[in-house]
Design a protein around this motif. Structure first.
Motif, PDB file in Angstrom:
ATOM      1  N   GLY A  55      -4.668  -5.734  -2.476  1.00 15.92           N
ATOM      2  CA  GLY A  55      -5.995  -5.716  -1.860  1.00 15.92           C
ATOM      3  C   GLY A  55      -5.932  -5.356  -0.379  1.00 15.92           C
ATOM      4  N   HIS A  56      -4.961  -5.935   0.321  1.00 17.46           N
ATOM      5  CA  HIS A  56      -4.856  -5.713   1.763  1.00 17.46           C
ATOM      6  C   HIS A  56      -4.603  -4.244   2.107  1.00 17.46           C
ATOM      7  CE1 HIS A  56      -3.459  -5.995   5.899  1.00 17.46           C
ATOM      8  NE2 HIS A  56      -2.288  -5.494   5.524  1.00 17.46           N
ATOM      9  N   THR A  57      -3.756  -3.574   1.332  1.00 15.64           N
ATOM     10  CA  THR A  57      -3.479  -2.157   1.595  1.00 15.64           C
ATOM     11  C   THR A  57      -4.740  -1.314   1.377  1.00 15.64           C
ATOM     12  OG1 THR A  57      -2.531  -2.099  -0.638  1.00 15.64           O
ATOM     13  CG2 THR A  57      -0.986  -2.185   1.187  1.00 15.64           C
ATOM     14  N   ASN A  84      -7.982  -9.185   5.143  1.00 13.20           N
ATOM     15  CA  ASN A  84      -7.537  -8.897   6.502  1.00 13.20           C
ATOM     16  C   ASN A  84      -6.254  -9.700   6.738  1.00 13.20           C
ATOM     17  OD1 ASN A  84      -7.176  -8.526   9.251  1.00 13.20           O
ATOM     18  ND2 ASN A  84      -9.202  -9.246   9.847  1.00 13.20           N
ATOM     19  N   SER A  85      -5.274  -9.093   7.397  1.00  8.45           N
ATOM     20  CA  SER A  85      -4.012  -9.810   7.629  1.00  8.45           C
ATOM     21  C   SER A  85      -4.050 -10.570   8.944  1.00  8.45           C
ATOM     22  CB  SER A  85      -2.847  -8.838   7.616  1.00  8.45           C
ATOM     23  OG  SER A  85      -3.100  -7.754   8.484  1.00  8.45           O
ATOM     24  N   TYR A  86      -4.048  -9.814  10.051  1.00  7.81           N
ATOM     25  CA  TYR A  86      -3.960 -10.466  11.359  1.00  7.81           C
ATOM     26  C   TYR A  86      -4.809  -9.761  12.407  1.00  7.81           C
ATOM     27  CZ  TYR A  86      -0.618  -6.643  11.975  1.00  7.81           C
ATOM     28  OH  TYR A  86      -0.024  -5.409  12.018  1.00  7.81           O
ATOM     29  N   GLU A 146       1.719   4.972   5.620  1.00  5.41           N
ATOM     30  CA  GLU A 146       2.948   4.332   6.131  1.00  5.41           C
ATOM     31  C   GLU A 146       2.808   2.813   6.035  1.00  5.41           C
ATOM     32  OE1 GLU A 146       5.700   5.995   6.989  1.00  5.41           O
ATOM     33  OE2 GLU A 146       4.729   7.925   6.648  1.00  5.41           O
ATOM     34  N   HIS A 147       1.605   2.321   6.353  1.00 10.03           N
ATOM     35  CA  HIS A 147       1.317   0.891   6.231  1.00 10.03           C
ATOM     36  C   HIS A 147       1.518   0.426   4.793  1.00 10.03           C
ATOM     37  CE1 HIS A 147      -1.797  -2.306   5.460  1.00 10.03           C
ATOM     38  NE2 HIS A 147      -1.076  -2.888   6.384  1.00 10.03           N
ATOM     39  N   GLU A 148       1.022   1.212   3.854  1.00 10.44           N
ATOM     40  CA  GLU A 148       1.165   0.831   2.446  1.00 10.44           C
ATOM     41  C   GLU A 148       2.640   0.831   2.030  1.00 10.44           C
ATOM     42  OE1 GLU A 148      -1.939   1.586  -0.027  1.00 10.44           O
ATOM     43  OE2 GLU A 148      -0.875   1.079  -1.869  1.00 10.44           O
ATOM     44  N   GLN A 150       5.111   0.149   3.990  1.00 13.78           N
ATOM     45  CA  GLN A 150       5.675  -1.094   4.530  1.00 13.78           C
ATOM     46  C   GLN A 150       5.376  -2.259   3.591  1.00 13.78           C
ATOM     47  OE1 GLN A 150       3.718  -0.823   8.495  1.00 13.78           O
ATOM     48  NE2 GLN A 150       5.776  -0.792   9.362  1.00 13.78           N
ATOM     49  N   HIS A 151       4.162  -2.258   3.049  1.00 12.41           N
ATOM     50  CA  HIS A 151       3.808  -3.346   2.125  1.00 12.41           C
ATOM     51  C   HIS A 151       4.516  -3.203   0.780  1.00 12.41           C
ATOM     52  CE1 HIS A 151       1.049  -5.972   4.260  1.00 12.41           C
ATOM     53  NE2 HIS A 151       0.783  -4.907   4.974  1.00 12.41           N
ATOM     54  N   GLN A 152       4.855  -1.985   0.382  1.00 13.13           N
ATOM     55  CA  GLN A 152       5.651  -1.836  -0.848  1.00 13.13           C
ATOM     56  C   GLN A 152       6.995  -2.520  -0.675  1.00 13.13           C
ATOM     57  OE1 GLN A 152       5.491   2.434  -1.312  1.00 13.13           O
ATOM     58  NE2 GLN A 152       3.515   2.346  -2.333  1.00 13.13           N
TER      59      GLN A 152
HETATM   60 FE   LIG Z   1      -0.545  -4.990   6.727  1.00 14.11          FE
END
Ligand SMILES: [Fe+2]
Length: 444
Positions: A55-57, A84-86, A146-148, A150-152
């Motif tokens: 969900g966050h991605t 939302n994360s931070y 790139e964010h996604e 990182q989450h992978q």
């Molecule tokens: Fe994130």
């Protein structure tokens, strides 16, 4: 424009829309073996439930739609709060340790949200001319990918913490070592270039700008410290002897009752390592890089063995410099992207470190191997901005420039297109649920 932005991906160039489709699909491939109950459990404050990651991605891409797509209506205020994360700039959010205390949104709802965001983003990518600020949007989508990725990688860490060998990972057999990798490479110092200077592909703002730093002559291990090496430290009473540890590290050893790296278990006086493929005697994995060690443990080992950890400038110079040609390369083996024959990255699907010596084709000019892939390597460098740093996205990298250490090189959980030699990962000194290892250096 989407149609004109081409990105380097392995041997091919792909459009950002193709990259979007590939990256988004891979997230769902990673979680596919999970049962529905697995998606919502939080096994420690530092990990997040898999449902939260998927969900966050998507939430990240929704912030782009909110800001740049005329007339876009928010999918759900509840989702904005939960996913939302931070990011202070994007409003109130659930506290991180509480992500596993809610069963809603359900997994089904989260996937529906994900599909909705995909439709919206792909519409933009296929007709960017409808946007006033297409260049900005496309660079934000690229950042979102790139964010996604990182989450992978975080998903791999978190699923390991959640299920470890109960997870039915699609594991390929590990490659065999092609030869021994021993000793240290001696490297001439001087004024060297640090940071990303290739304008042709993606890099995070924290890798820029390229700048010169002075380093002394030094030596660096040709191989990562192995499980076998680390077992000697344990058997020599390394975790019982304060003299190898920083004060804060010694506190962590005592407070957390550390006796070995994370995922090591003592069975009948024998150290065993649990990973995605099962429980193994540590001696059966003695030739693989040690993994899941904190900065404190890496530093203690280095002191015990009479060495130290490298700085990030030393690490990057060792990884990329070719003294014969007097040039800095993009990678240890020159400038082509990593491939499955020279690097242990996520797409190899080993879900594990590979034996030291398994990737001679990935060697640098000095004979160091596996600097890219396998394990992120701790450096002594504080995670701070490079001189001349300019933030390219609020609250992404710049707000973390305090109290963390830099790790380099990528790991077996890092996607191929996400690995760069200039990539600066960062974690706190006590953290060890990520794929962290190290190699030692020393002064000459
Ligand atoms: Fe994130």
């Amino acid at each position: 424009m989407a149609s004109t932005i081409r990105e380097l991906s392995g041997q091919d160039t792909v459009s950002i829309a193709d990259l979007y489709t590939d990256v988004r699909a891979r997230t769902m491939q990673i979680v596919a073996p999970l049962e529905i109950e697995d998606y919502v459990i939080q096994t420690a404050e530092f990990m997040s439930p898999p449902r939260w990651h998927i969900g966050h991605t998507s939430w990240f891409f929704e912030t782009v739609l909110q800001q740049h797509k005329p007339g876009y209506r928010v999918y759900s205020d509840d989702f904005l709060f939960y996913f939302n994360s931070y990011y202070e700039g994007f409003g109130v959010r659930i506290e991180r340790p509480k992500r596993g205390t809610k069963s809603r949104p359900t997994v089904k709802e989260t996937i529906a949200y994900r599909n909705h965001i995909d439709e919206q983003i792909l519409t933009i990518l296929h007709s960017p001319d409808s946007l006033r600020d297409a260049e900005t949007v496309l660079s934000l989508v690229r950042l979102g990918l790139e964010h996604e990725m990182q989450h992978q990688e975080l998903l791999v860490y978190d699923i390991k913490h959640l299920l470890c060998d109960q997870f039915a990972a699609p594991i390929n057999p590990l490659p065999k070592p092609q030869g021994k990798v021993e000793g240290m490479a001696e490297i001439e110092g001087g004024l060297i270039w640090l940071g990303y200077d290739n304008q042709g592909s993606f890099a995070f703002d924290n890798e820029k700008p390229a700048h010169q730093v002075f380093i002394q002559d030094f030596a660096i291990d040709k191989a990562s410290v192995s499980n076998g090496d680390f077992l000697e430290f344990i058997n020599d009473g390394g975790y019982q002897n304060f003299r190898w540890w920083f004060s804060e590290g010694w506190e962590a050893v005592n407070h957390e009752q550390w006796r070995a790296p994370l995922y090591w278990e003592l069975h009948d006086d024998e150290w065993m390592i649990r990973d995605f493929s099962g429980l193994h005697p540590a001696t059966n994995k003695k030739d693989e890089p040690v993994c899941h060690v904190s900065y404190f443990e890496a530093s203690a080992f280095a002191k015990w063995v009479g060495k130290r950890l490298p700085t990030e400038a030393e690490w990057e110079h060792a990884a990329c410099y070719d003294p014969a040609r007097k040039v800095k390369q993009a990678f240890p083996w020159r400038d082509t992207a990593p491939n499955s024959g020279n690097t242990n990255f996520f797409e190899n699907s080993y879900w594990s470190t590979a034996p030291i010596g398994a990737f001679p084709a990935g060697a640098n000019a000095y004979g160091c191997q596996q600097m890219i892939g396998d394990v992120w390597e701790w450096t002594t460098s504080d995670y701070v901005p490079y001189p001349g740093f300019k933030s390219e996205f609020d609250e992404y990298n710049d707000k973390w420039f305090v109290n963390q250490k830099v790790l380099r090189g990528g790991s077996f959980a890092t996607p191929q297109v996400h690995i760069r030699a200039t990539y600066r990962n960062f974690f706190h000194a006590h953290e060890r649920w990520m794929t962290s290892g190290f190699r030692c250096a020393k002064d000459l």
